[in-house]
Design a protein around this motif. Structure first.
Motif, PDB file in Angstrom:
ATOM      1  N   LEU A   1      -1.744 -45.261  71.549  1.00  0.00           N
ATOM      2  CA  LEU A   1      -2.629 -44.502  72.234  1.00  0.00           C
ATOM      3  C   LEU A   1      -2.712 -43.567  72.135  1.00  0.00           C
ATOM      4  O   LEU A   1      -3.208 -42.753  71.875  1.00  0.00           O
ATOM      5  CB  LEU A   1      -2.478 -45.186  73.890  1.00  0.00           C
ATOM      6  CG  LEU A   1      -3.642 -44.870  74.690  1.00  0.00           C
ATOM      7  CD1 LEU A   1      -4.534 -45.213  74.641  1.00  0.00           C
ATOM      8  CD2 LEU A   1      -3.251 -44.954  76.367  1.00  0.00           C
ATOM      9  N   THR A   2      -1.198 -42.735  72.092  1.00  0.00           N
ATOM     10  CA  THR A   2      -1.765 -41.133  72.104  1.00  0.00           C
ATOM     11  C   THR A   2      -1.593 -40.730  70.444  1.00  0.00           C
ATOM     12  O   THR A   2      -2.025 -40.288  71.009  1.00  0.00           O
ATOM     13  CB  THR A   2       0.514 -41.052  72.401  1.00  0.00           C
ATOM     14  OG1 THR A   2       0.617 -41.810  73.322  1.00  0.00           O
ATOM     15  CG2 THR A   2       0.102 -39.563  72.280  1.00  0.00           C
ATOM     16  N   HIS A   3      -1.327 -41.422  69.802  1.00  0.00           N
ATOM     17  CA  HIS A   3      -1.525 -41.694  68.256  1.00  0.00           C
ATOM     18  C   HIS A   3      -3.079 -41.254  68.700  1.00  0.00           C
ATOM     19  O   HIS A   3      -3.382 -40.020  67.805  1.00  0.00           O
ATOM     20  CB  HIS A   3      -1.332 -42.252  66.903  1.00  0.00           C
ATOM     21  CG  HIS A   3      -1.546 -41.629  65.815  1.00  0.00           C
ATOM     22  ND1 HIS A   3      -1.320 -40.486  65.283  1.00  0.00           N
ATOM     23  CD2 HIS A   3      -2.154 -42.931  64.970  1.00  0.00           C
ATOM     24  CE1 HIS A   3      -2.106 -40.799  64.125  1.00  0.00           C
ATOM     25  NE2 HIS A   3      -2.839 -41.820  63.838  1.00  0.00           N
ATOM     26  N   MET A   4      -3.712 -41.757  69.013  1.00  0.00           N
ATOM     27  CA  MET A   4      -5.009 -42.648  68.621  1.00  0.00           C
ATOM     28  C   MET A   4      -5.898 -41.045  69.541  1.00  0.00           C
ATOM     29  O   MET A   4      -6.878 -40.825  69.251  1.00  0.00           O
ATOM     30  CB  MET A   4      -6.121 -43.904  69.310  1.00  0.00           C
ATOM     31  CG  MET A   4      -5.318 -44.200  68.266  1.00  0.00           C
ATOM     32  SD  MET A   4      -6.198 -44.529  66.871  1.00  0.00           S
ATOM     33  CE  MET A   4      -6.115 -46.638  65.850  1.00  0.00           C
ATOM     34  N   LEU A   5      -5.570 -41.000  70.512  1.00  0.00           N
ATOM     35  CA  LEU A   5      -5.774 -39.872  71.650  1.00  0.00           C
ATOM     36  C   LEU A   5      -5.861 -38.654  71.028  1.00  0.00           C
ATOM     37  O   LEU A   5      -6.770 -37.746  70.500  1.00  0.00           O
ATOM     38  CB  LEU A   5      -5.204 -39.792  73.110  1.00  0.00           C
ATOM     39  CG  LEU A   5      -5.625 -40.895  73.965  1.00  0.00           C
ATOM     40  CD1 LEU A   5      -4.780 -41.469  75.583  1.00  0.00           C
ATOM     41  CD2 LEU A   5      -7.130 -40.807  74.424  1.00  0.00           C
ATOM     42  N   ARG A   6      -4.602 -37.825  70.532  1.00  0.00           N
ATOM     43  CA  ARG A   6      -5.025 -36.665  69.439  1.00  0.00           C
ATOM     44  C   ARG A   6      -5.308 -36.642  68.319  1.00  0.00           C
ATOM     45  O   ARG A   6      -6.011 -35.473  67.907  1.00  0.00           O
ATOM     46  CB  ARG A   6      -3.137 -36.339  69.278  1.00  0.00           C
ATOM     47  CG  ARG A   6      -2.647 -36.461  70.468  1.00  0.00           C
ATOM     48  CD  ARG A   6       0.110 -36.642  70.119  1.00  0.00           C
ATOM     49  NE  ARG A   6       0.058 -36.753  71.255  1.00  0.00           N
ATOM     50  CZ  ARG A   6       1.874 -36.786  71.474  1.00  0.00           C
ATOM     51  NH1 ARG A   6       2.252 -36.765  70.193  1.00  0.00           N
ATOM     52  NH2 ARG A   6       2.213 -36.134  72.303  1.00  0.00           N
ATOM     53  N   GLN A   7      -5.789 -37.704  68.013  1.00  0.00           N
ATOM     54  CA  GLN A   7      -6.845 -37.703  66.392  1.00  0.00           C
ATOM     55  C   GLN A   7      -8.257 -37.340  67.035  1.00  0.00           C
ATOM     56  O   GLN A   7      -8.889 -36.370  66.276  1.00  0.00           O
ATOM     57  CB  GLN A   7      -6.608 -39.260  65.755  1.00  0.00           C
ATOM     58  CG  GLN A   7      -5.397 -38.937  65.090  1.00  0.00           C
ATOM     59  CD  GLN A   7      -5.833 -39.791  64.362  1.00  0.00           C
ATOM     60  OE1 GLN A   7      -6.768 -40.880  64.191  1.00  0.00           O
ATOM     61  NE2 GLN A   7      -5.812 -40.551  62.644  1.00  0.00           N
ATOM     62  N   SER A   8      -8.371 -38.000  68.236  1.00  0.00           N
ATOM     63  CA  SER A   8      -9.828 -37.476  69.209  1.00  0.00           C
ATOM     64  C   SER A   8      -9.970 -36.340  69.602  1.00  0.00           C
ATOM     65  O   SER A   8     -11.041 -35.392  69.370  1.00  0.00           O
ATOM     66  CB  SER A   8      -9.981 -38.781  70.187  1.00  0.00           C
ATOM     67  OG  SER A   8     -10.046 -40.116  69.689  1.00  0.00           O
ATOM     68  N   PHE A   9      -8.264 -35.996  70.171  1.00  0.00           N
ATOM     69  CA  PHE A   9      -9.047 -34.108  70.347  1.00  0.00           C
ATOM     70  C   PHE A   9      -8.827 -33.287  69.042  1.00  0.00           C
ATOM     71  O   PHE A   9      -9.456 -32.453  69.507  1.00  0.00           O
ATOM     72  CB  PHE A   9      -7.323 -33.957  71.126  1.00  0.00           C
ATOM     73  CG  PHE A   9      -8.289 -34.414  72.890  1.00  0.00           C
ATOM     74  CD1 PHE A   9      -8.570 -33.133  73.892  1.00  0.00           C
ATOM     75  CD2 PHE A   9      -7.082 -35.723  72.794  1.00  0.00           C
ATOM     76  CE1 PHE A   9      -8.041 -33.443  75.255  1.00  0.00           C
ATOM     77  CE2 PHE A   9      -7.353 -35.784  74.736  1.00  0.00           C
ATOM     78  CZ  PHE A   9      -7.877 -34.960  75.286  1.00  0.00           C
ATOM     79  N   VAL A  10      -8.558 -33.424  68.350  1.00  0.00           N
ATOM     80  CA  VAL A  10      -8.146 -33.035  67.006  1.00  0.00           C
ATOM     81  C   VAL A  10      -9.375 -32.621  66.620  1.00  0.00           C
ATOM     82  O   VAL A  10     -10.812 -31.549  66.469  1.00  0.00           O
ATOM     83  CB  VAL A  10      -7.661 -33.325  66.134  1.00  0.00           C
ATOM     84  CG1 VAL A  10      -7.669 -32.275  64.387  1.00  0.00           C
ATOM     85  CG2 VAL A  10      -6.374 -33.092  66.655  1.00  0.00           C
ATOM     86  N   ARG A  11     -11.059 -34.080  66.731  1.00  0.00           N
ATOM     87  CA  ARG A  11     -11.912 -34.267  66.320  1.00  0.00           C
ATOM     88  C   ARG A  11     -12.711 -33.040  67.327  1.00  0.00           C
ATOM     89  O   ARG A  11     -13.988 -32.608  67.001  1.00  0.00           O
ATOM     90  CB  ARG A  11     -12.211 -35.707  65.871  1.00  0.00           C
ATOM     91  CG  ARG A  11     -12.455 -36.219  64.875  1.00  0.00           C
ATOM     92  CD  ARG A  11     -12.456 -37.859  64.940  1.00  0.00           C
ATOM     93  NE  ARG A  11     -12.576 -38.571  65.786  1.00  0.00           N
ATOM     94  CZ  ARG A  11     -11.514 -39.422  65.448  1.00  0.00           C
ATOM     95  NH1 ARG A  11     -10.787 -39.653  64.353  1.00  0.00           N
ATOM     96  NH2 ARG A  11     -11.051 -40.001  66.356  1.00  0.00           N
ATOM     97  N   GLN A  12     -12.552 -33.269  68.826  1.00  0.00           N
ATOM     98  CA  GLN A  12     -13.542 -32.732  69.511  1.00  0.00           C
ATOM     99  C   GLN A  12     -12.668 -30.970  69.469  1.00  0.00           C
ATOM    100  O   GLN A  12     -14.547 -30.151  70.270  1.00  0.00           O
ATOM    101  CB  GLN A  12     -13.229 -33.075  70.895  1.00  0.00           C
ATOM    102  CG  GLN A  12     -13.395 -34.178  71.011  1.00  0.00           C
ATOM    103  CD  GLN A  12     -13.311 -34.697  72.477  1.00  0.00           C
ATOM    104  OE1 GLN A  12     -12.651 -35.113  72.660  1.00  0.00           O
ATOM    105  NE2 GLN A  12     -14.920 -35.436  73.312  1.00  0.00           N
ATOM    106  N   SER A  13     -11.986 -30.995  69.067  1.00  0.00           N
ATOM    107  CA  SER A  13     -11.693 -29.226  68.938  1.00  0.00           C
ATOM    108  C   SER A  13     -13.320 -28.638  68.190  1.00  0.00           C
ATOM    109  O   SER A  13     -13.549 -29.254  66.977  1.00  0.00           O
ATOM    110  CB  SER A  13     -10.485 -28.958  68.594  1.00  0.00           C
ATOM    111  OG  SER A  13     -10.573 -29.374  67.506  1.00  0.00           O
TER     112      SER A  13
END
Length: 261
Positions: free
Chosen positions: A173-185
């Motif tokens: 979950l942490t890994h997937m969330l961090r990937q999403s934050f990178v995409r949203q930045s």
């Protein structure tokens, strides 16, 4: 699930979520697999509890498999496919009209296939499969949240323990969330600033220029701050032990800081 969906731009919603040992995958509670299909099941030398108790709970909580294949029950499925086909419901569960219609359509398609190939003569009831075969499929990543959803993910504080059977789910979950934050930045170049840009593979990241690499490093650092992961030496529970109470207090202080910003 609420933190991932009740966070729309310009509307009241969740801005921070503190989680302890989140159970985000009911499809394969015995362990997880990465997006290449490699098994990352729990290490038997660290987990003091196995998933047998959780697995026994699943049929009590979900009357049909399709219900725990729903991302609102297994939120990790917002970020990736389940990796399995939905198995048939248990024999004692009555079929609703839509499920029965789907079953009849699959049987009719099977009869047509047998008739066309002319294997072993005309199709009979004996030719029909006894039940749906659950096939293992390669897990595929999803871009969540997509631009169309208008969501802004909240910050997360996730804690688990090295001896917890849910540690792997917390890590994924942490890994997937961090990937999403990178995409949203913000993206690395003005020409590619569209929301939802894919996460770069290692070989693609190597091809970036120095400024783009620096931006990517900054984005990953910000994503790590936005999604904190703490792995304790024990189970990492929020309970009435001194360590458990300290974790609850720490999570409360984190929420307080997030809400004040």
């Amino acid at each position: 699930m609420l933190a991932l969906t009740e966070c729309r731009y310009g509307q009241p919603g969740i801005v921070a979520a503190a989680l302890s040992n989140p159970l985000v995958d009911w499809v394969s509670p015995e362990g997880t697999a990465d997006l290449n299909g490699n098994n990352t099941a729990l290490h038997s030398d660290t987990a003091v509890y196995d998933f047998s108790g959780i697995a026994r709970l699943r049929p009590q909580l979900f009357t049909k498999p399709e219900k725990y294949f729903d991302p609102f029950a297994s939120p990790i499925l917002f970020f990736r496919s389940p990796g399995y086909g939905v198995p048939p419901a248990p024999a004692h569960v009555p079929l609703d009209d839509m499920t029965n219609l789907s079953k009849l359509e699959r049987e009719e398609a099977y009869r047509r296939e047998i008739a066309v190939t002319e294997i072993e003569g005309p199709a009979t009831d004996m030719d029909l499969p006894d039940g749906d075969v659950v096939q293992t499929k390669r897990k595929a990543s999803k871009r969540f949240p997509s631009k169309a959803l208008g969501l802004k993910l909240p910050h997360f504080h996730i804690s688990t323990g090295m001896r917890s059977p849910l540690a792997d789910q917390a890590r994924e979950l942490t890994h997937m969330l961090r990937q999403s934050f990178v995409r949203q930045s913000k993206n690395m170049t003005p020409s590619s600033s569209e929301f939802g840009r894919k996460v770069l593979l290692d070989n693609e990241a190597d091809e970036l220029n120095d400024d783009e690499k620096a931006t990517l490093v900054r984005q990953k650092a910000e994503a790590k701050k936005s999604v904190e992961l703490q792995i304790h030496a024990d189970l990492g529970l929020w309970d009435d032990t001194p360590a458990g109470k300290a974790r609850v207090s720490e999570a409360a202080q984190w929420l307080k800081r997030e809400l004040e910003e």
